[in-house]
Write a protein that holds these residues in place. Structure first.
Motif, mmCIF file in Angstrom:
data_model
loop_
_atom_site.group_PDB
_atom_site.id
_atom_site.type_symbol
_atom_site.label_atom_id
_atom_site.label_comp_id
_atom_site.label_asym_id
_atom_site.label_seq_id
_atom_site.Cartn_x
_atom_site.Cartn_y
_atom_site.Cartn_z
ATOM 1 N N LEU A 60 0.843 -1.201 0.000
ATOM 2 C CA LEU A 60 0.000 0.000 0.000
ATOM 3 C C LEU A 60 0.872 1.243 0.000
ATOM 4 N N VAL A 61 0.465 2.259 -0.752
ATOM 5 C CA VAL A 61 1.123 3.564 -0.715
ATOM 6 C C VAL A 61 0.153 4.571 -0.093
ATOM 7 N N SER A 62 0.574 5.183 1.012
ATOM 8 C CA SER A 62 -0.214 6.206 1.697
ATOM 9 C C SER A 62 0.692 7.422 1.905
ATOM 10 N N ALA A 63 0.333 8.296 2.843
ATOM 11 C CA ALA A 63 1.099 9.534 2.988
ATOM 12 C C ALA A 63 0.875 10.166 4.349
ATOM 13 N N VAL A 64 1.718 11.139 4.646
ATOM 14 C CA VAL A 64 1.456 12.030 5.775
ATOM 15 C C VAL A 64 0.224 12.854 5.435
ATOM 16 N N THR A 65 -0.310 13.582 6.402
ATOM 17 C CA THR A 65 -1.455 14.460 6.119
ATOM 18 C C THR A 65 -1.021 15.478 5.061
ATOM 19 N N VAL A 328 3.960 1.991 2.218
ATOM 20 C CA VAL A 328 4.825 3.141 1.957
ATOM 21 C C VAL A 328 4.114 4.394 2.438
ATOM 22 N N LEU A 329 4.829 5.227 3.155
ATOM 23 C CA LEU A 329 4.287 6.488 3.658
ATOM 24 C C LEU A 329 5.034 7.625 2.971
ATOM 25 N N VAL A 330 4.364 8.302 2.047
ATOM 26 C CA VAL A 330 5.008 9.383 1.296
ATOM 27 C C VAL A 330 5.073 10.632 2.157
ATOM 28 N N GLY A 366 7.589 20.199 12.140
ATOM 29 C CA GLY A 366 6.352 19.588 11.638
ATOM 30 C C GLY A 366 6.379 18.076 11.628
ATOM 31 N N ALA A 367 7.397 17.482 12.255
ATOM 32 C CA ALA A 367 7.614 16.041 12.137
ATOM 33 C C ALA A 367 6.652 15.199 12.967
ATOM 34 N N ASP A 368 5.911 15.814 13.898
ATOM 35 C CA ASP A 368 4.973 15.024 14.702
ATOM 36 C C ASP A 368 3.938 14.327 13.822
ATOM 37 N N ASN A 369 3.554 14.971 12.722
ATOM 38 C CA ASN A 369 2.588 14.343 11.831
ATOM 39 C C ASN A 369 3.166 13.066 11.218
ATOM 40 N N LEU A 370 4.422 13.122 10.814
ATOM 41 C CA LEU A 370 5.081 11.933 10.267
ATOM 42 C C LEU A 370 5.135 10.826 11.312
ATOM 43 N N ARG A 371 5.512 11.171 12.534
ATOM 44 C CA ARG A 371 5.586 10.160 13.593
ATOM 45 C C ARG A 371 4.232 9.500 13.813
ATOM 46 N N LYS A 372 3.164 10.304 13.843
ATOM 47 C CA LYS A 372 1.836 9.744 14.099
ATOM 48 C C LYS A 372 1.379 8.858 12.946
ATOM 49 N N GLN A 373 1.671 9.255 11.722
ATOM 50 C CA GLN A 373 1.236 8.434 10.594
ATOM 51 C C GLN A 373 2.035 7.128 10.503
ATOM 52 N N ILE A 374 3.295 7.152 10.899
ATOM 53 C CA ILE A 374 4.043 5.898 11.011
ATOM 54 C C ILE A 374 3.379 4.998 12.045
ATOM 55 N N GLU A 375 3.000 5.586 13.168
ATOM 56 C CA GLU A 375 2.307 4.830 14.218
ATOM 57 C C GLU A 375 1.000 4.246 13.693
ATOM 58 N N ALA A 387 8.847 7.094 2.217
ATOM 59 C CA ALA A 387 9.395 7.530 0.929
ATOM 60 C C ALA A 387 9.440 9.043 0.916
ATOM 61 N N VAL A 388 10.633 9.604 0.901
ATOM 62 C CA VAL A 388 10.780 11.051 0.795
ATOM 63 C C VAL A 388 10.666 11.399 -0.685
#
Length: 565
Positions: A60-65, A328-330, A366-375, A387-388
């Motif tokens: 699956l490919v998803s993303a940060v907000t 994958v989290l874009v 702004g990295a808290d959003n990335l941390r939460k979406q990884i969680e 994926a950056v």
């Protein structure tokens, strides 16, 4: 450096005959219904014929907000599929069909971009094989039969105040959000307040995406609830004797469409459910066929991981029976800078110049959003790979911050340059995905079917969104009780909220805490097979902006499309 437009890149691509593209997947000509040289419908018989083949790894490919501009999930999905092919793995990409509303609005098309896009671009973004029109026709046929039933005496005793079924159109048109129908003489119908949604928001589109066969499609259409009687008893499309004709209109639309990427990787394009009130994923039948044709199937879910990915895990995987092997989290530098709260990004306008300046501190802020979406990916037992999605305006120091944050959260990380480099630019990402997918799957749903609807809503709100709790209006609480009483309590929930925040408030960036999810309305999508609580102001019929893309799209003297983006 001058970068050709997506349309120019698409037209410069050396396209393979669609039979050759299908052959890479082991799909014989007898399973194809060509629509020109470069597009084909795939017969549903393929799933049965290929059932004995090993199942592909499912990614699956998803993303940060996301920001209002989007963060490049489709481009990343395509680039990853191309890169897996370059590494010697037979891959297939599976994405939604674009809605023409956004294509002619602000967002533009949804073919990917640069050297990682689906081609031919014009075919993909403009009608394709007409599936969207079939959905529009089937939906509006049901609306017409509903109103005709009222006009002809209302044998079922439908309460006009309880009708929930409107009409749809695949055009952004705010004037149609709230209308009155049936005006004129006695022969012109029964006047009542009604409205239009965009076709992608139709429950028929969600049904098309979740059906596992033509027979299942027919059953689901029959279960669609159009309203209720005065005592609250649901009235269905089956009772209106409309479901059979609707299925006839959709019998070709249920067949997935096969296209290719700029590097000739096979792509299944099928269904386009709205990412706000529906589950926002491409079709189950496309994934089921692809899973028997390839070593890796790469599919995409709409918006951030709190929305599309959560629904993929808890709604789509329930319907398909497929289990994801990796996700994958874009992430982009601009999105994390935006989540710092220090910048304002507006769709259709240039990015603020200061956002493009080197500033790793703002990325970290702004990295808290990335941390939460990884969680949120890990909550479902799936291995995340960040994926950056690299832009030319990024700086290595900013990529380094994203890598450090992601690795500290236990995720693999890769910087991907697929937009300019195609599959070659996504090789690092593909290698990380192969590693993640090799781990034993620990996939799990977030809640059991047996949980009551309030428990399901509150589980998603607290664990995925980070809310402190959930509040319900009296109308929403009453609707929840009615859903349970009508036998819909075992269905999963599809929470409709803004895609621009983990919360229900689009102004709350990052990973907000100390807030409550407000449920103002609850509806049952019994045909699709979910209940959707509506939180905040969610538009199901977009409007056009001050400078819509339609103003720039035209036909030149050679009869070719210009201005499509």
């Amino acid at each position: 450096m001058t970068i050709p437009s997506d349309l120019d890149i698409s037209r410069a691509t050396s396209l393979r005959p669609i039979e050759e593209v299908a052959g890479r997947l082991g799909l014989g000509p007898h399973l194809l219904e060509p629509c020109g040289r470069h597009v084909a419908k795939v017969s549903l018989e393929a799933a049965e014929e290929l059932a004995d083949r090993p199942r592909a790894k499912y990614v699956l490919v998803s993303a940060v907000t996301p920001t209002p501009l989007g963060e490049g999930k489709t481009t990343t999905t395509v680039g990853l599929g191309q890169a897996l092919d370059l590494l010697g793995h037979r891959s297939a990409v599976a994405i939604r069909q674009p809605s023409m509303g956004p294509t002619f609005g602000i967002k533009g098309g949804a073919a990917g971009g640069g050297y990682s896009q689906v081609v031919p671009m014009e075919a993909l973004n403009l009608h394709l094989t007409g599936d969207g029109h079939a959905v529009t026709s089937a939906h509006n046929l049901l609306a017409a039969m509903l109103d005709n039933h009222l006009h002809q005496g209302n044998e079922l005793g439908i309460d006009p105040q309880r009708i929930t079924w409107g009409r749809v159109l695949d055009v952004n048109d705010r004037e149609l959000r709230s209308i009155v129908t049936g005006l004129g003489g006695r022969g012109d119908g029964t006047p009542r307040q009604a409205g239009f949604d965009i076709t992608a928001a139709s429950e028929v589109m969600a049904v098309l995406a979740l059906a596992t066969s033509l027979r299942d499609l027919r059953r689901r259409l029959g279960r669609i609830v159009v309203g209720g009687t005065r005592d609250g008893t649901p009235v269905t499309a089956e009772q209106l004797r409309a479901a059979g004709a609707m299925a006839v209109l959709l019998r070709e639309a249920i067949k997935p469409n096969l296209l290719q990427t700029t590097e000739n990787t096979p792509v299944f394009v099928h269904a386009g459910p709205f990412g706000n009130i529906a589950h926002g994923n491409s079709s189950v039948v496309a994934d089921q066929i692809a899973a028997r044709c390839a070593d890796y199937v790469v599919t995409e879910a709409g918006f951030g991981a709190d929305m599309g990915a959560e629904r993929f895990f808890n709604i789509k995987c329930r319907a398909s029976g497929l289990r994801p092997d990796a996700a994958v989290l874009v992430a982009t530098v601009r999105a994390l800078k935006a989540h710092s709260g220090r910048y304002r990004i507006v769709a259709g306008r240039p990015l603020p110049p200061e956002l493009l300046a080197e500033n790793p501190g703002d990325v970290l802020a702004g990295a808290d959003n990335l941390r939460k979406q990884i969680e949120n990916i890990r909550l479902h037992g799936v291995s995340p790979v960040v994926a950056v999605n690299a832009f030319p305006t990024d700086h290595p120091s900013e990529h380094a911050v994203i890598r450090e944050v992601a690795e500290a959260a236990g995720a693999r990380v890769a910087v991907s340059g697929h937009y300019l480099g195609g599959g070659e630019g996504a090789k690092e990402l593909a290698e990380a995905v192969v590693e993640a997918a090799a781990e034993p799957s620990a996939f799990r749903s977030l809640y059991p079917d047996s949980a009551d609807l309030r428990t399901k809503i509150e589980t998603v709100a607290r664990r995925v969104y980070g809310a402190d709790g959930v509040s319900y209006t009296p109308a929403a609480a009453r609707s929840l009780r009615e859903c349970e009483a009508n036998g819909f309590g075992s269905l999963p929930v599809c929470i409709a909220k803004t895609h621009l925040s983990l919360s229900s408030d689009p102004s709350l960036l990052g990973a907000p805490t100390g807030w409550t999810l407000p449920v103002r309305e609850v509806r049952a999508s019994a045909g699709a097979g979910f209940v959707y609580p509506i939180c905040g102001d969610v538009r199901t019929m977009p409007g056009l902006g001050s400078s819509p893309a339609a103003e720039r799209i035209d036909i030149d003297e050679r009869g070719e499309v210009v201005g499509l983006s």
